[in-house]
Design a protein around this motif. Sequence first.
Motif, PDB file in Angstrom:
ATOM      1  N   GLU A 162       0.845  -1.195   0.000  1.00 15.87           N
ATOM      2  CA  GLU A 162       0.000   0.000   0.000  1.00 15.87           C
ATOM      3  C   GLU A 162       0.881   1.245   0.000  1.00 15.87           C
ATOM      4  OE1 GLU A 162      -1.878   1.018   3.922  1.00 15.87           O
ATOM      5  OE2 GLU A 162      -1.148  -0.976   4.475  1.00 15.87           O
ATOM      6  N   GLU A 163       0.291   2.370  -0.354  1.00 12.67           N
ATOM      7  CA  GLU A 163       1.011   3.642  -0.391  1.00 12.67           C
ATOM      8  C   GLU A 163       0.983   4.290   0.989  1.00 12.67           C
ATOM      9  OE1 GLU A 163       2.709   4.934  -3.124  1.00 12.67           O
ATOM     10  OE2 GLU A 163       2.303   2.932  -3.921  1.00 12.67           O
ATOM     11  N   ARG A 164       1.732   3.760   1.929  1.00  9.54           N
ATOM     12  CA  ARG A 164       1.757   4.284   3.294  1.00  9.54           C
ATOM     13  C   ARG A 164       2.689   5.479   3.412  1.00  9.54           C
ATOM     14  NH1 ARG A 164       1.765   1.263   8.238  1.00  9.54           N
ATOM     15  NH2 ARG A 164       0.420  -0.222   7.186  1.00  9.54           N
ATOM     16  N   LEU A 165       3.797   5.460   2.656  1.00 13.45           N
ATOM     17  CA  LEU A 165       4.771   6.549   2.705  1.00 13.45           C
ATOM     18  C   LEU A 165       4.681   7.367   1.427  1.00 13.45           C
ATOM     19  CD1 LEU A 165       7.773   4.417   3.990  1.00 13.45           C
ATOM     20  CD2 LEU A 165       6.343   5.933   5.339  1.00 13.45           C
ATOM     21  N   VAL A 166       4.929   8.650   1.539  1.00 12.41           N
ATOM     22  CA  VAL A 166       4.921   9.516   0.364  1.00 12.41           C
ATOM     23  C   VAL A 166       6.177   9.230  -0.450  1.00 12.41           C
ATOM     24  CG1 VAL A 166       4.988  11.896  -0.457  1.00 12.41           C
ATOM     25  CG2 VAL A 166       3.611  11.307   1.543  1.00 12.41           C
ATOM     26  N   ALA A 167       5.983   8.840  -1.705  1.00 12.73           N
ATOM     27  CA  ALA A 167       7.097   8.593  -2.614  1.00 12.73           C
ATOM     28  C   ALA A 167       6.922   9.532  -3.801  1.00 12.73           C
ATOM     29  CB  ALA A 167       7.095   7.141  -3.067  1.00 12.73           C
ATOM     30  N   PHE A 168       7.905  10.387  -4.004  1.00 11.17           N
ATOM     31  CA  PHE A 168       7.818  11.405  -5.050  1.00 11.17           C
ATOM     32  C   PHE A 168       9.190  11.544  -5.668  1.00 11.17           C
ATOM     33  CE2 PHE A 168       7.462  15.996  -6.305  1.00 11.17           C
ATOM     34  CZ  PHE A 168       6.420  15.836  -7.198  1.00 11.17           C
ATOM     35  N   ASP A 169       9.253  11.915  -6.949  1.00 12.78           N
ATOM     36  CA  ASP A 169      10.550  11.977  -7.630  1.00 12.78           C
ATOM     37  C   ASP A 169      11.356  13.241  -7.333  1.00 12.78           C
ATOM     38  OD1 ASP A 169       9.083  13.792  -9.064  1.00 12.78           O
ATOM     39  OD2 ASP A 169       9.363  12.827 -11.014  1.00 12.78           O
ATOM     40  N   MET A 170      10.936  14.008  -6.340  1.00 13.69           N
ATOM     41  CA  MET A 170      11.683  15.194  -5.944  1.00 13.69           C
ATOM     42  C   MET A 170      12.458  14.886  -4.664  1.00 13.69           C
ATOM     43  SD  MET A 170      10.213  19.002  -5.406  1.00 13.69           S
ATOM     44  CE  MET A 170      10.146  19.216  -3.637  1.00 13.69           C
ATOM     45  N   PRO A 171      13.795  15.090  -4.661  1.00 14.90           N
ATOM     46  CA  PRO A 171      14.566  14.834  -3.446  1.00 14.90           C
ATOM     47  C   PRO A 171      14.062  15.666  -2.274  1.00 14.90           C
ATOM     48  CG  PRO A 171      16.012  15.210  -5.315  1.00 14.90           C
ATOM     49  CD  PRO A 171      14.618  15.544  -5.774  1.00 14.90           C
ATOM     50  N   GLY A 172      14.109  15.079  -1.086  1.00 16.77           N
ATOM     51  CA  GLY A 172      13.717  15.797   0.123  1.00 16.77           C
ATOM     52  C   GLY A 172      12.291  15.536   0.563  1.00 16.77           C
ATOM     53  N   THR A 173      11.592  14.619  -0.121  1.00 14.00           N
ATOM     54  CA  THR A 173      10.211  14.316   0.265  1.00 14.00           C
ATOM     55  C   THR A 173      10.168  13.747   1.679  1.00 14.00           C
ATOM     56  OG1 THR A 173       9.672  13.869  -2.042  1.00 14.00           O
ATOM     57  CG2 THR A 173       8.114  13.090  -0.404  1.00 14.00           C
ATOM     58  N   THR A 174      11.079  12.819   1.991  1.00 15.71           N
ATOM     59  CA  THR A 174      11.176  12.284   3.341  1.00 15.71           C
ATOM     60  C   THR A 174      12.188  13.131   4.106  1.00 15.71           C
ATOM     61  OG1 THR A 174      10.741  10.051   2.509  1.00 15.71           O
ATOM     62  CG2 THR A 174      11.685  10.226   4.721  1.00 15.71           C
TER      63      THR A 174
END
Length: 171
Positions: free
Chosen positions: A128-140
Motif C-alpha cells: 500500500e502507499e503508506r509513505l509519500v514517494a515522489f521523484d523530488m529529493p527531500g520528500t522524506t
Amino acid sequence: LIKRQSELAIAEADILILLMDGRTGLTTPDHAVVRLLRGTTKPLFVVINKIDTPKVEPLVADFYKLGTETLYPISAEHGIGVSDLLDAIYPLLPVPDESPEKSTIPRIAVVGRPNVGKSTLINTWLGEERLVAFDMPGTTRDAISVPFERQGQKFELIDTAGLRRKGKVFE
C-alpha cells in the motif's frame, strides 16, 4: 540533521538495507554512505533499485566495486526482486521473545541517497502507499517508522531521509 537521524536509525536497527539507484550508477555520495555503514557489525543488504528491464541489468556490475559479494537488484516500483530480498532477510530476524513485557520487534532501516526509492521499496513491501514517494529529493525529511508483518513475524521498517553531500545541505 539528516545524517544524525540516519545514524540513529542505523544504531537502532537490527538489519540494514543500503538502497542505491542502479540507473545513476555508483556515485561519490554512495561511497560516503558505504563508509558510514562499514563500521557496523549488523547484517547489511546492498540493494540496487530501478533494475526493471534486461537493458539496465548490466548496470549492476558497477556496484561490485563496493566489495560486497551479494547484491540485490530490484525494482521497488514493479516488485521485481523484492521477494528475493525479503527471503534473504527473513532468516536473520530475531526470534521474538514469548514474554510480553520483554518482547522486542526487529527493526530494519532503509538508508541511501535521496531519490533512490527507499519509500517506494517500503510501500511495495507493505502492499500500500503508506509513505509519500515522489521523484523530488527531500520528500522524506525525518526517519519514519512503519510496523510490518510477514509470515506471522512482526517487525518495524524505518524509512530514512536521503543522505546528502555537505555541499548540498543548506541551513
